[in-house]
Design a protein around this motif. Structure first.
Motif, PDB file in Angstrom:
ATOM      1  N   VAL A   1       0.474   6.738  14.640  1.00  0.00           N
ATOM      2  CA  VAL A   1      -0.452   8.007  15.013  1.00  0.00           C
ATOM      3  C   VAL A   1       0.456   9.247  14.957  1.00  0.00           C
TER       4      VAL A   1
ATOM      5  N   ALA B   1       0.579   8.905   4.442  1.00  0.00           N
ATOM      6  CA  ALA B   1      -0.428   7.742   4.185  1.00  0.00           C
ATOM      7  C   ALA B   1      -1.878   8.537   4.186  1.00  0.00           C
ATOM      8  N   ASN B   2      -2.102   9.108   5.145  1.00  0.00           N
ATOM      9  CA  ASN B   2      -3.525   9.872   5.519  1.00  0.00           C
ATOM     10  C   ASN B   2      -3.397  11.096   4.556  1.00  0.00           C
TER      11      ASN B   2
ATOM     12  N   LEU C   1      -8.411  12.067  -2.803  1.00  0.00           N
ATOM     13  CA  LEU C   1     -10.059  12.456  -2.528  1.00  0.00           C
ATOM     14  C   LEU C   1     -10.536  13.839  -3.017  1.00  0.00           C
TER      15      LEU C   1
ATOM     16  N   ASP D   1      -0.356  -1.887   0.536  1.00  0.00           N
ATOM     17  CA  ASP D   1       1.227  -2.108   0.178  1.00  0.00           C
ATOM     18  C   ASP D   1       1.680  -3.316   0.941  1.00  0.00           C
TER      19      ASP D   1
ATOM     20  N   ASN E   1      -6.099  11.899   1.377  1.00  0.00           N
ATOM     21  CA  ASN E   1      -6.930  13.102   1.555  1.00  0.00           C
ATOM     22  C   ASN E   1      -6.939  13.992   0.265  1.00  0.00           C
TER      23      ASN E   1
ATOM     24  N   VAL F   1     -13.475  12.462   3.108  1.00  0.00           N
ATOM     25  CA  VAL F   1     -12.476  12.468   4.067  1.00  0.00           C
ATOM     26  C   VAL F   1     -12.105  11.178   4.384  1.00  0.00           C
ATOM     27  N   THR F   2     -10.706  10.767   4.000  1.00  0.00           N
ATOM     28  CA  THR F   2     -10.272   9.573   4.275  1.00  0.00           C
ATOM     29  C   THR F   2     -10.411   8.867   5.845  1.00  0.00           C
ATOM     30  N   ALA F   3     -10.744   7.793   5.805  1.00  0.00           N
ATOM     31  CA  ALA F   3     -10.695   7.125   7.035  1.00  0.00           C
ATOM     32  C   ALA F   3     -12.033   7.311   7.885  1.00  0.00           C
TER      33      ALA F   3
ATOM     34  N   GLY G   1      -7.296  -2.390   6.911  1.00  0.00           N
ATOM     35  CA  GLY G   1      -7.334  -1.370   5.899  1.00  0.00           C
ATOM     36  C   GLY G   1      -5.649  -1.516   5.138  1.00  0.00           C
ATOM     37  N   THR G   2      -4.709  -1.679   5.881  1.00  0.00           N
ATOM     38  CA  THR G   2      -3.197  -1.763   5.383  1.00  0.00           C
ATOM     39  C   THR G   2      -2.578  -2.743   6.490  1.00  0.00           C
ATOM     40  N   PRO G   3      -2.916  -3.997   6.268  1.00  0.00           N
ATOM     41  CA  PRO G   3      -2.504  -4.949   7.085  1.00  0.00           C
ATOM     42  C   PRO G   3      -0.922  -5.273   6.816  1.00  0.00           C
TER      43      PRO G   3
ATOM     44  N   ALA H   1      -7.629   8.059  16.298  1.00  0.00           N
ATOM     45  CA  ALA H   1      -7.458   8.238  17.702  1.00  0.00           C
ATOM     46  C   ALA H   1      -7.963   9.486  18.064  1.00  0.00           C
TER      47      ALA H   1
ATOM     48  N   SER I   1      -2.552   2.474   8.607  1.00  0.00           N
ATOM     49  CA  SER I   1      -1.726   3.534   8.532  1.00  0.00           C
ATOM     50  C   SER I   1      -2.410   4.837   7.937  1.00  0.00           C
ATOM     51  N   VAL I   2      -3.568   4.780   7.324  1.00  0.00           N
ATOM     52  CA  VAL I   2      -4.136   5.894   6.982  1.00  0.00           C
ATOM     53  C   VAL I   2      -4.996   6.379   8.175  1.00  0.00           C
ATOM     54  N   ALA I   3      -5.654   5.582   8.883  1.00  0.00           N
ATOM     55  CA  ALA I   3      -6.595   5.941   9.826  1.00  0.00           C
ATOM     56  C   ALA I   3      -6.070   6.118  11.298  1.00  0.00           C
ATOM     57  N   ALA I   4      -4.638   5.679  11.439  1.00  0.00           N
ATOM     58  CA  ALA I   4      -4.355   5.568  13.047  1.00  0.00           C
ATOM     59  C   ALA I   4      -4.482   6.827  13.691  1.00  0.00           C
ATOM     60  N   ASN I   5      -4.080   7.839  13.215  1.00  0.00           N
ATOM     61  CA  ASN I   5      -4.218   9.413  13.838  1.00  0.00           C
ATOM     62  C   ASN I   5      -5.719   9.879  13.790  1.00  0.00           C
ATOM     63  N   TYR I   6      -6.120   9.707  12.853  1.00  0.00           N
ATOM     64  CA  TYR I   6      -7.681  10.373  12.622  1.00  0.00           C
ATOM     65  C   TYR I   6      -8.541   9.483  13.760  1.00  0.00           C
TER      66      TYR I   6
ATOM     67  N   MET J   1      -4.326   2.644  -0.179  1.00  0.00           N
ATOM     68  CA  MET J   1      -2.928   2.476   0.277  1.00  0.00           C
ATOM     69  C   MET J   1      -2.568   0.820   0.396  1.00  0.00           C
TER      70      MET J   1
ATOM     71  N   THR K   1      -4.404  13.614  19.836  1.00  0.00           N
ATOM     72  CA  THR K   1      -3.657  12.531  20.176  1.00  0.00           C
ATOM     73  C   THR K   1      -2.078  12.814  19.664  1.00  0.00           C
TER      74      THR K   1
ATOM     75  N   VAL L   1     -11.194   0.350  -2.574  1.00  0.00           N
ATOM     76  CA  VAL L   1     -11.700   0.206  -0.830  1.00  0.00           C
ATOM     77  C   VAL L   1     -12.823   1.103  -0.894  1.00  0.00           C
TER      78      VAL L   1
END
Lengths: 273, 273, 273
Positions: free
Chosen positions: A32, B34-35, B42, B52, B39, C198-200, C72-74, C38, C31-36, B50, A199, C145
């Protein structure tokens, strides 16, 4: 010059030194915070590198000016890197910051690792009130990774942790910093109620403490980093009261802090332990 | 029409093609980027994914129009995915970009992997001056993942790397692109001093090169991606000089680039090798 | 009061309850969405925690009010955590949301895991039209995706998935929600064409559904989360048409939604199945 003015003078010197040295700061942090903490360090004047694998941890910590370890979303490989880097930091006298995110009985895997990392004597331990209270041996009902306690109610409990580190920092509505060097508690006001709504601000603060530790004493570094954030948060909130714009404004002020703003807005009190 | 005008015409065509095709770009990248890289792709017109992990790497590379490999914060699973995807890209003639973040003796694990990945003939290798110089066989004192050298001083050293790739791109105050096809070095000016203050811009640029590689030749793709970023960075800096707002404005201009802006602001010089 | 007005009233109640309870939501995400994700949860009123390791998954799910699983990115460790947390959620009657990112024959590893996770009866399954159609047993040519189908063409296919979950949500230009409880399909309009840029955003929507599930029924929760995003996206687009500023404005409106805005802008239709 009174004690508080002396501290503010030291903060200005630390900020200036940070701009001059642009120290390399290794961050082992969570998914995060990775992007956000890197941007905060760059905005503040430091040079971040998120090296978090066990195969490069030792050699990288050796060339780093400071290290920040954060247990937000640990993986096995990160856990190994944390041990190696903490041990290397202790051996090479590299300052390092421990952020025991989510410490407590519910998150046992990371908490066991935090207990183990304490043997490598972090320079600074920082966390929210729940984490610090639990780490100090109290039983706390935490709510995930957010605090259920007030920072003001916890700093007395945190004294025992000075056996492990030079400074203990508890973030909250006011921040409280226990300093072994000064034998005192420093209270820092500022920020805004929106700050915990963004966050990873706490995680980024840990990385910023590490950055300041590369250019000054642990006590001044910890106070300077918290003041840096408190001023940025206060000014950002004057400009924007919604999360998207607040976040942008906060990064703007982390970037544009300067000696004048520090002298004008630093809000620091020295309390007895 | 002189050579530079011809290049600008090709950049406009490449940009237009990118909007039309919206190519699927697989990115194996770091936790910081990654994020942000998703973006950027896009916003620029591509379709990022992503993927990986080593278990899906081969099948996904097979359906991707381009691949971007970045070694910022590698994990074991990512390393395996990189090998599989690079090999698959070579086999299926899928263009791919290698970004050897932090290449050098301090970060040996990733550097060994980079050496290994070279055998799969990346279409483009991109990095900062320190990384490219070290990869070209020179001994460089790097500072973490940031460069200590100027891009202008390094491009002559980078010639040897054309044995491995169609283009070598060195980002810095000016960007330099070595092209096997043109047998020349292209210098691209623009951007702003704030760009390296935003983390992962280099990583996102690598991904954008890959996206352009899906719709045009490696040389035009590399020049187009750098020009895309140089213009967005220049225009963003006109609008905002602090990190938070600059970052927002930069994404706005990555998104709103168009043929007029390219023709008006592209600042390209063709140098002899 | 007609059926639609009743739904809007329930959405307002759910939103109010979310602000009051600030439920703890565990997210196992990419990993792309974690921050967003939250930040979206914090802005919307919930308390996110991205606990995604197998060693803490069971104990953390036990104390969480809801769980969101996104593929997404397991990584291997995340995959184990997903199984443990989904199983724990089922056992403890904790609502959980499954987002089968990229489901289909190209991404077999995750798709096998999604098939396995279905046995733990997700409360809600959400995805784009390609993912939901494929999961419902159709052969779809997906593009990485991102979806290649329209949500409106797919919702009839999705009925079979109600054997596994209380609600199926398909996001697109219009969103369609199949509800077992109402025995109906709910169409939600709003948002903007910039939202998928906007991703995620889809990943964050999954997390927001989980948050609402902690405070209301699965049907109301799914409708409320989609309405929350649809209104924020519509209002953000009024304010900003470029990606950087749109993203900031979107987060602002996720944060500043209120009963008045919900009543003014909710655009919901109830369709027969």
């Amino acid at each position: 010059m009174d004690q508080t003015s002396t501290l503010v003078k030291h903060i200005v010197e630390a900020w200036t030194q940070l701009q001059t040295e642009q120290p390399l700061v290794q961050c082992i942090t969570n998914s995060v915070a990775a992007n956000y903490a890197a941007n905060v360090l760059l905005a503040a004047g430091a040079s971040p590198a998120m090296i978090d694998n066990p195969f490069e941890a030792e050699s990288f910590t050796t060339i780093s000016a400071a290290l920040s370890i954060n247990l937000g979303t640990p993986t096995h490989e990160q856990m190994q890197a944390m041990q190696i880097s903490a041990q290397t930091a202790q051996r090479t006298n590299t300052p390092w910051v421990l952020d025991p995110v989510g410490y407590g009985p519910v998150l046992k895997w990371r908490s066991d690792m935090v207990d183990e990392l304490l043997q490598y004597n972090p320079t600074v331990i920082r966390g929210n009130a729940s984490e610090i209270s639990t780490l100090a041996g109290n039983q706390v009902l935490s709510k995930g990774v957010d605090s259920t306690l007030n920072s003001a109610d916890v700093y007395n409990q945190a004294k025992v942790l000075l056996a492990h580190a030079e400074c203990i920092a508890i973030s909250g509505e006011s921040d409280f910093i226990l300093s072994k060097e000064l034998d005192a508690v420093i209270q820092i006001n500022g920020g805004s109620y929106l700050q915990p709504k963004v966050t990873a601000t706490g995680c980024a603060l840990g990385a910023l403490i590490a950055a300041y530790c590369a250019v000054t004493t642990p006590t001044i570094a910890t106070i300077a980093a918290h003041t840096h954030f408190a001023i940025a948060g206060k000014l950002a909130f004057k400009k924007a009261q919604r999360m998207g714009q607040f976040n942008v404004a906060f990064m703007d002020y982390v970037h544009s802090l300067n000696p004048d703003l520090i002298q004008q807005y630093a809000d620091i009190k020295i309390l007895e332990i």
